[in-house]
Design a protein around this motif. Structure first.
Motif, PDB file in Angstrom:
ATOM      1  N   GLN A   2      14.433 -37.062 -40.921  1.00 52.76           N
ATOM      2  CA  GLN A   2      15.022 -35.977 -40.011  1.00 52.76           C
ATOM      3  C   GLN A   2      15.609 -34.816 -41.165  1.00 52.76           C
ATOM      4  O   GLN A   2      15.270 -33.717 -40.751  1.00 52.76           O
ATOM      5  N   SER A  44      23.554 -45.017 -32.338  1.00 52.61           N
ATOM      6  CA  SER A  44      24.149 -44.275 -31.524  1.00 52.61           C
ATOM      7  C   SER A  44      25.004 -43.275 -32.003  1.00 52.61           C
ATOM      8  O   SER A  44      24.679 -42.062 -31.532  1.00 52.61           O
ATOM      9  N   ASP A  90      22.238 -40.761 -33.180  1.00 52.04           N
ATOM     10  CA  ASP A  90      21.637 -39.800 -32.368  1.00 52.04           C
ATOM     11  C   ASP A  90      22.799 -38.783 -31.774  1.00 52.04           C
ATOM     12  O   ASP A  90      22.308 -37.657 -31.618  1.00 52.04           O
ATOM     13  N   PHE A  91      23.947 -39.197 -31.835  1.00 54.82           N
ATOM     14  CA  PHE A  91      24.980 -38.353 -31.410  1.00 54.82           C
ATOM     15  C   PHE A  91      24.934 -37.068 -32.320  1.00 54.82           C
ATOM     16  O   PHE A  91      25.107 -35.646 -31.918  1.00 54.82           O
ATOM     17  N   MET A  98      23.005 -35.915 -34.574  1.00 54.61           N
ATOM     18  CA  MET A  98      21.742 -35.090 -34.774  1.00 54.61           C
ATOM     19  C   MET A  98      21.693 -33.971 -33.497  1.00 54.61           C
ATOM     20  O   MET A  98      21.159 -32.937 -33.601  1.00 54.61           O
ATOM     21  N   THR A  99      22.175 -34.536 -32.427  1.00 47.86           N
ATOM     22  CA  THR A  99      22.175 -33.750 -31.077  1.00 47.86           C
ATOM     23  C   THR A  99      22.882 -32.531 -31.362  1.00 47.86           C
ATOM     24  O   THR A  99      22.798 -31.344 -31.034  1.00 47.86           O
ATOM     25  N   LEU A 100      24.202 -32.830 -31.862  1.00 48.85           N
ATOM     26  CA  LEU A 100      25.119 -31.692 -32.167  1.00 48.85           C
ATOM     27  C   LEU A 100      24.569 -30.729 -33.380  1.00 48.85           C
ATOM     28  O   LEU A 100      24.760 -29.605 -33.224  1.00 48.85           O
ATOM     29  N   PHE A 141      21.528 -30.140 -34.109  1.00 47.53           N
ATOM     30  CA  PHE A 141      20.544 -29.226 -33.368  1.00 47.53           C
ATOM     31  C   PHE A 141      21.051 -28.334 -32.430  1.00 47.53           C
ATOM     32  O   PHE A 141      20.767 -27.025 -32.306  1.00 47.53           O
ATOM     33  N   ALA A 142      22.120 -28.854 -31.526  1.00 50.56           N
ATOM     34  CA  ALA A 142      22.697 -27.804 -30.413  1.00 50.56           C
ATOM     35  C   ALA A 142      23.505 -26.730 -31.416  1.00 50.56           C
ATOM     36  O   ALA A 142      23.413 -25.391 -31.019  1.00 50.56           O
ATOM     37  N   LEU A 182      24.248 -29.043 -23.936  1.00 52.28           N
ATOM     38  CA  LEU A 182      23.843 -29.314 -25.290  1.00 52.28           C
ATOM     39  C   LEU A 182      24.812 -30.005 -25.895  1.00 52.28           C
ATOM     40  O   LEU A 182      24.355 -30.820 -27.174  1.00 52.28           O
ATOM     41  N   THR A 183      25.757 -30.380 -25.545  1.00 49.12           N
ATOM     42  CA  THR A 183      26.760 -31.109 -26.161  1.00 49.12           C
ATOM     43  C   THR A 183      27.200 -32.442 -25.368  1.00 49.12           C
ATOM     44  O   THR A 183      27.043 -32.475 -24.009  1.00 49.12           O
ATOM     45  N   PRO A 184      27.929 -33.439 -26.065  1.00 53.99           N
ATOM     46  CA  PRO A 184      28.140 -34.531 -25.458  1.00 53.99           C
ATOM     47  C   PRO A 184      29.243 -34.165 -24.365  1.00 53.99           C
ATOM     48  O   PRO A 184      29.938 -33.132 -24.121  1.00 53.99           O
TER      49      PRO A 184
END
Length: 373
Positions: A84, A160, A163-164, A166-168, A170-171, A214-216
């Motif tokens: 990534q 986990s 993944d958390f 990488m989501t942040l 990208f967001a 887009l965020t947790p």
């Protein structure tokens, strides 16, 4: 030498197969670049994961560590992180390949506009990731670790966690593209800086809604994403003033639209139909005795005939002359003497006693008398 506003194309257009071959070659170059970067990063995969997990490990209670719930995760998660990161690092080269494929079909002024936008959008994406790592992660993980109920040990799974984050990443990277999106909208003429300023309240609410998706599901990360989006929106509005279409460009666009064909169509649309144009004469009843004005030639011929009758010998005229014709001659005498009323009375008598031709002559004379008065 090509014109400044004409696409720079070759003398002969390339067929579709050539474009597909070129696209394939450039995609292969992108994949090769990602693989090269990945080959460089993979030996340092564990160190990279330790660096990414630093904010979380600093927020964990003393004595707590991250765990792996699957036997393959200690190898697979650092491998996944290296791949990534290789894609993120290779973004400038990937965009340059897309640019090289699309650029021959663009105008020169479009090239001058797109290149700065590509560079600035890449830098803003990296800036968003850096903001997430250095500003958001410490606050979010400290808040989440501090909310753990009593008796619950915080031990985050490494998969986990990846993944958390990488989501942040990208967001926040996408959120920092707000100024670019604002400038593009103004440049295309879809909106103006003044309209964007009037819609500021809706933009603020929309930033928090986007942050929610887009965020947790925590208030801190949502707020830390929405506030930079708002600030970047304001910066985009300020910088977009330099990309507003000038009046001369708008006048050129209007000139293109006001072609002779368009003007003619407009005139045809705006021309009002004359009164009575909706009446179909073929469907109306035609009265055979209705008044039809005589033409000038017919009127002169009729008057010549009357004058010829007047010049004929009196004896002959009296013997075989029609009484109505005698009245018509008398009408001409009255008109010559200026006795209009007497002429009108005789004309009314002719309308009652004469045939169709005589009645037509009487109506024409009456029309002349009316026009003279």
């Amino acid at each position: 030498m090509s014109a400044p506003n004409s696409p720079e194309t070759t003398n002969q257009e390339q067929p579709l197969v050539s474009h597909l071959i070129e696209l394939r070659d450039r995609v292969l170059r992108m994949v090769l670049a990602v693989l090269v970067v990945f080959a460089v990063l993979f030996p340092f995969a564990n160190d990279l994961y330790s660096a990414i997990a630093g904010p979380m490990r600093a927020a964990l209670p003393e004595g707590s560590t991250m765990i792996s719930t699957k036997p393959i995760d200690p190898f697979l998660i650092p491998f996944k992180l290296s791949l990534q990161l290789a894609i993120f690092i290779a973004i400038p080269f990937i965009l340059s390949q897309f640019w090289a494929f699309v650029a021959p079909g663009l105008y020169r002024h479009e090239k001058r506009m797109v290149v700065p936008l590509l560079v600035s959008s890449t830098l803003l994406f990296y800036l968003g990731m850096a903001f997430a790592y250095f500003a958001v992660f410490p606050l979010v993980f400290t808040f989440l670790a501090g909310t753990a109920p009593e008796g619950v040990e915080v031990a985050t799974d490494m998969g986990s966690y990846l993944d958390f984050v990488m989501t942040l990443f990208f967001a926040f990277g996408v959120a920092f593209e707000v100024p670019i999106a604002t400038i593009i909208l103004v440049w295309l003429g879809i909106t103006t800086p003044e309209k964007l300023r009037h819609k500021r309240p809706y933009v603020i609410v929309g930033a928090f809604v986007v942050g929610m998706f887009l965020t947790p599901p925590d208030v801190i990360s949502q707020t830390l994403l929405a506030l930079p989006m708002w600030v970047l929106f304001e910066l985009g509005v300020i910088f977009s003033k330099g990309f507003v279409k000038k009046p001369d460009e708008e006048s050129e666009t209007a000139a293109v639209e006001t072609t002779p064909e368009a003007v003619e169509e407009t005139q045809l649309e705006t021309t009002e139909s004359p009164v009575g144009s909706d009446i179909d004469p073929a469907q109306d009843y035609v009265d055979p005795d209705r008044f039809v004005p005589m033409t000038d030639d017919e009127m002169e011929a009729e008057l010549d005939a009357i004058e010829a009758d007047e010049e004929s010998p009196p004896a002959e005229s009296v013997q075989g002359q029609d009484p109505v014709e005698a009245k018509l001659q008398q009408v001409q005498q009255y008109r010559a003497a200026g006795e209009v009323e007497q002429a009108r009375e005789l004309l009314y008598e002719i309308l009652q006693d004469g045939n169709s031709d005589q009645r037509m002559v009487a109506r024409n004379i009456l029309a002349q008398l009316d026009s003279e008065n």
